[in-house]
Design a protein around this motif. Sequence first.
Motif, PDB file in Angstrom:
ATOM      1  N   ALA A  96       0.824  -1.213   0.000  1.00 21.48           N
ATOM      2  CA  ALA A  96       0.000   0.000   0.000  1.00 21.48           C
ATOM      3  C   ALA A  96       0.858   1.262   0.000  1.00 21.48           C
ATOM      4  CB  ALA A  96      -0.934  -0.010   1.205  1.00 21.48           C
ATOM      5  N   SER A  97       1.887   1.277   0.837  1.00 24.56           N
ATOM      6  CA  SER A  97       2.744   2.467   0.905  1.00 24.56           C
ATOM      7  C   SER A  97       3.555   2.642  -0.374  1.00 24.56           C
ATOM      8  CB  SER A  97       3.668   2.383   2.121  1.00 24.56           C
ATOM      9  OG  SER A  97       4.409   1.177   2.107  1.00 24.56           O
ATOM     10  N   LEU A  98       3.978   1.535  -0.988  1.00 24.16           N
ATOM     11  CA  LEU A  98       4.678   1.628  -2.272  1.00 24.16           C
ATOM     12  C   LEU A  98       3.750   2.171  -3.367  1.00 24.16           C
ATOM     13  CD1 LEU A  98       6.947  -1.553  -2.563  1.00 24.16           C
ATOM     14  CD2 LEU A  98       7.672   0.837  -2.502  1.00 24.16           C
ATOM     15  N   THR A  99       2.500   1.739  -3.319  1.00 23.42           N
ATOM     16  CA  THR A  99       1.524   2.249  -4.293  1.00 23.42           C
ATOM     17  C   THR A  99       1.312   3.743  -4.107  1.00 23.42           C
ATOM     18  OG1 THR A  99       0.400   0.096  -4.314  1.00 23.42           O
ATOM     19  CG2 THR A  99      -0.822   1.990  -5.164  1.00 23.42           C
ATOM     20  N   ALA A 100       1.164   4.176  -2.846  1.00 24.15           N
ATOM     21  CA  ALA A 100       0.997   5.604  -2.570  1.00 24.15           C
ATOM     22  C   ALA A 100       2.208   6.399  -3.045  1.00 24.15           C
ATOM     23  CB  ALA A 100       0.773   5.813  -1.074  1.00 24.15           C
ATOM     24  N   PHE A 101       3.390   5.873  -2.776  1.00 22.83           N
ATOM     25  CA  PHE A 101       4.620   6.555  -3.195  1.00 22.83           C
ATOM     26  C   PHE A 101       4.714   6.618  -4.721  1.00 22.83           C
ATOM     27  CE2 PHE A 101       9.100   6.303  -4.464  1.00 22.83           C
ATOM     28  CZ  PHE A 101       9.613   7.434  -3.836  1.00 22.83           C
ATOM     29  N   SER A 102       4.427   5.511  -5.392  1.00 22.80           N
ATOM     30  CA  SER A 102       4.557   5.441  -6.847  1.00 22.80           C
ATOM     31  C   SER A 102       3.588   6.392  -7.545  1.00 22.80           C
ATOM     32  CB  SER A 102       4.320   4.006  -7.323  1.00 22.80           C
ATOM     33  OG  SER A 102       5.255   3.122  -6.747  1.00 22.80           O
ATOM     34  N   PHE A 103       2.338   6.410  -7.103  1.00 24.97           N
ATOM     35  CA  PHE A 103       1.358   7.293  -7.739  1.00 24.97           C
ATOM     36  C   PHE A 103       1.694   8.762  -7.492  1.00 24.97           C
ATOM     37  CE2 PHE A 103      -1.303   3.622  -8.437  1.00 24.97           C
ATOM     38  CZ  PHE A 103      -2.076   3.975  -9.537  1.00 24.97           C
ATOM     39  N   MET A 104       2.272   9.054  -6.336  1.00 25.36           N
ATOM     40  CA  MET A 104       2.591  10.452  -6.055  1.00 25.36           C
ATOM     41  C   MET A 104       3.761  10.939  -6.905  1.00 25.36           C
ATOM     42  SD  MET A 104       1.924  13.249  -4.649  1.00 25.36           S
ATOM     43  CE  MET A 104       0.647  12.835  -3.466  1.00 25.36           C
ATOM     44  N   VAL A 105       4.840  10.155  -6.972  1.00 21.16           N
ATOM     45  CA  VAL A 105       6.029  10.617  -7.703  1.00 21.16           C
ATOM     46  C   VAL A 105       5.830  10.580  -9.222  1.00 21.16           C
ATOM     47  CG1 VAL A 105       7.592   9.952  -5.848  1.00 21.16           C
ATOM     48  CG2 VAL A 105       7.092   8.321  -7.683  1.00 21.16           C
ATOM     49  N   THR A 106       4.772   9.947  -9.682  1.00 21.80           N
ATOM     50  CA  THR A 106       4.468   9.951 -11.118  1.00 21.80           C
ATOM     51  C   THR A 106       3.359  10.947 -11.455  1.00 21.80           C
ATOM     52  OG1 THR A 106       2.933   8.088 -10.811  1.00 21.80           O
ATOM     53  CG2 THR A 106       5.189   7.560 -11.453  1.00 21.80           C
ATOM     54  N   ALA A 107       2.949  11.760 -10.484  1.00 25.34           N
ATOM     55  CA  ALA A 107       1.897  12.753 -10.715  1.00 25.34           C
ATOM     56  C   ALA A 107       2.507  13.983 -11.396  1.00 25.34           C
ATOM     57  CB  ALA A 107       1.229  13.138  -9.394  1.00 25.34           C
ATOM     58  N   GLU A 108       2.330  14.056 -12.688  1.00 26.30           N
ATOM     59  CA  GLU A 108       2.849  15.179 -13.477  1.00 26.30           C
ATOM     60  C   GLU A 108       2.059  15.266 -14.781  1.00 26.30           C
ATOM     61  OE1 GLU A 108       7.076  16.893 -15.318  1.00 26.30           O
ATOM     62  OE2 GLU A 108       6.947  14.865 -14.473  1.00 26.30           O
ATOM     63  N   GLN A 109       1.760  16.496 -15.189  1.00 33.16           N
ATOM     64  CA  GLN A 109       0.970  16.651 -16.413  1.00 33.16           C
ATOM     65  C   GLN A 109       1.150  18.053 -16.979  1.00 33.16           C
ATOM     66  OE1 GLN A 109      -3.220  15.978 -15.912  1.00 33.16           O
ATOM     67  NE2 GLN A 109      -3.658  15.972 -18.110  1.00 33.16           N
ATOM     68  N   HIS A 110       1.185  18.134 -18.302  1.00 36.96           N
ATOM     69  CA  HIS A 110       1.179  19.395 -19.036  1.00 36.96           C
ATOM     70  C   HIS A 110      -0.188  19.527 -19.710  1.00 36.96           C
ATOM     71  CE1 HIS A 110       5.536  20.293 -18.772  1.00 36.96           C
ATOM     72  NE2 HIS A 110       5.639  18.965 -18.719  1.00 36.96           N
ATOM     73  N   SER A 126       6.272  17.593  -7.086  1.00 35.38           N
ATOM     74  CA  SER A 126       7.339  18.262  -6.351  1.00 35.38           C
ATOM     75  C   SER A 126       7.118  19.757  -6.205  1.00 35.38           C
ATOM     76  CB  SER A 126       8.689  18.005  -7.037  1.00 35.38           C
ATOM     77  OG  SER A 126       8.675  18.466  -8.380  1.00 35.38           O
ATOM     78  N   PHE A 127       6.083  20.298  -6.864  1.00 28.68           N
ATOM     79  CA  PHE A 127       5.783  21.719  -6.719  1.00 28.68           C
ATOM     80  C   PHE A 127       5.074  22.018  -5.400  1.00 28.68           C
ATOM     81  CE2 PHE A 127       5.444  22.169 -11.621  1.00 28.68           C
ATOM     82  CZ  PHE A 127       6.812  22.010 -11.719  1.00 28.68           C
ATOM     83  N   SER A 128       4.599  20.992  -4.714  1.00 31.77           N
ATOM     84  CA  SER A 128       3.855  21.167  -3.463  1.00 31.77           C
ATOM     85  C   SER A 128       4.611  20.516  -2.314  1.00 31.77           C
ATOM     86  CB  SER A 128       2.452  20.539  -3.584  1.00 31.77           C
ATOM     87  OG  SER A 128       1.804  20.522  -2.341  1.00 31.77           O
ATOM     88  N   ASN A 129       4.793  21.278  -1.236  1.00 28.96           N
ATOM     89  CA  ASN A 129       5.461  20.725  -0.054  1.00 28.96           C
ATOM     90  C   ASN A 129       4.652  19.593   0.576  1.00 28.96           C
ATOM     91  OD1 ASN A 129       7.597  22.558  -0.272  1.00 28.96           O
ATOM     92  ND2 ASN A 129       6.531  24.094   0.973  1.00 28.96           N
ATOM     93  N   SER A 130       3.335  19.697   0.507  1.00 25.60           N
ATOM     94  CA  SER A 130       2.481  18.648   1.079  1.00 25.60           C
ATOM     95  C   SER A 130       2.650  17.334   0.330  1.00 25.60           C
ATOM     96  CB  SER A 130       1.015  19.086   1.043  1.00 25.60           C
ATOM     97  OG  SER A 130       0.816  20.240   1.816  1.00 25.60           O
ATOM     98  N   PHE A 131       2.744  17.419  -0.991  1.00 24.69           N
ATOM     99  CA  PHE A 131       2.919  16.210  -1.784  1.00 24.69           C
ATOM    100  C   PHE A 131       4.310  15.604  -1.570  1.00 24.69           C
ATOM    101  CE2 PHE A 131      -0.302  17.946  -5.109  1.00 24.69           C
ATOM    102  CZ  PHE A 131      -1.331  17.675  -4.216  1.00 24.69           C
ATOM    103  N   GLU A 132       5.308  16.463  -1.424  1.00 23.50           N
ATOM    104  CA  GLU A 132       6.654  15.968  -1.128  1.00 23.50           C
ATOM    105  C   GLU A 132       6.688  15.275   0.227  1.00 23.50           C
ATOM    106  OE1 GLU A 132       9.701  18.963  -3.504  1.00 23.50           O
ATOM    107  OE2 GLU A 132       9.061  19.485  -1.466  1.00 23.50           O
ATOM    108  N   TYR A 133       5.992  15.854   1.192  1.00 20.34           N
ATOM    109  CA  TYR A 133       5.922  15.257   2.531  1.00 20.34           C
ATOM    110  C   TYR A 133       5.256  13.889   2.469  1.00 20.34           C
ATOM    111  CZ  TYR A 133       4.535  14.808   7.452  1.00 20.34           C
ATOM    112  OH  TYR A 133       4.333  14.354   8.729  1.00 20.34           O
TER     113      TYR A 133
END
Length: 216
Positions: free
Chosen positions: A63-77, A94-101
């Motif tokens: 579960a934690s790996l899934t949360a980490f993977s989806f967060m670090v791949t969250a990017e869009q133009h 990485s533009f948000s401190n909350s998401f980095e946390y």
Amino acid sequence: MFNGQKLTQPEVALQLPETKMAADGQGVTMNGSLEAAGAPGLKGAGWKADVMHAILRAMCTAASLTAFSFMVTAEQHSVLVIYGFQFPVHSKWSFSNSFEYLAGVSGAVAVHSFLQLLICVSRLLGKSSAIPSRNHAWLVFAGDQVLAYALTSAGSAASGVTNLNRTGIRHTALPNFCKPLHSFCDHVTVSIAFTFFSCILLATSVVLDVIWLAKC
């Protein structure tokens, strides 16, 4: 009569120790059989608890790996339209401190859970208790509790930012950024959902740790 008494007394004297020894031997046998009968039950209960512990660790790692993977791949133009004007937008976790946390805490939980899973599985294969000592149990309990609180705070902070992106800012002209950045927002939403799920699994592990410490 006298000779009979002399013969009877030694027999009694000889039989009393034998009776006592037989009784003692029977007591030892009874105790041994009780221990033998009780040991499998205790061993079985402990084995089931250790298997449950391993399953929780495996689920928490996933579960934690899934949360980490989806967060670090969250990017869009994409392109944002405001009053007929088009503006290129680029969103990244990485533009948000909350998401980095959230990504940092999820990664820490994944490492912690995976290490505990390795220890648990190795001790199960060696037919030993998953928790080797009381000190180890206290360390695991403290780590689980701290990381569970960290997951809760990270998920809550990220939820606030995500809700802001979906609803915009009230009393301003800022729109719903998740309409043009739907893929980014979906990744973040899935990450937050698995973050809270990991928190529930860690909280369950904390309960098991408390039960184990109470029985020691």
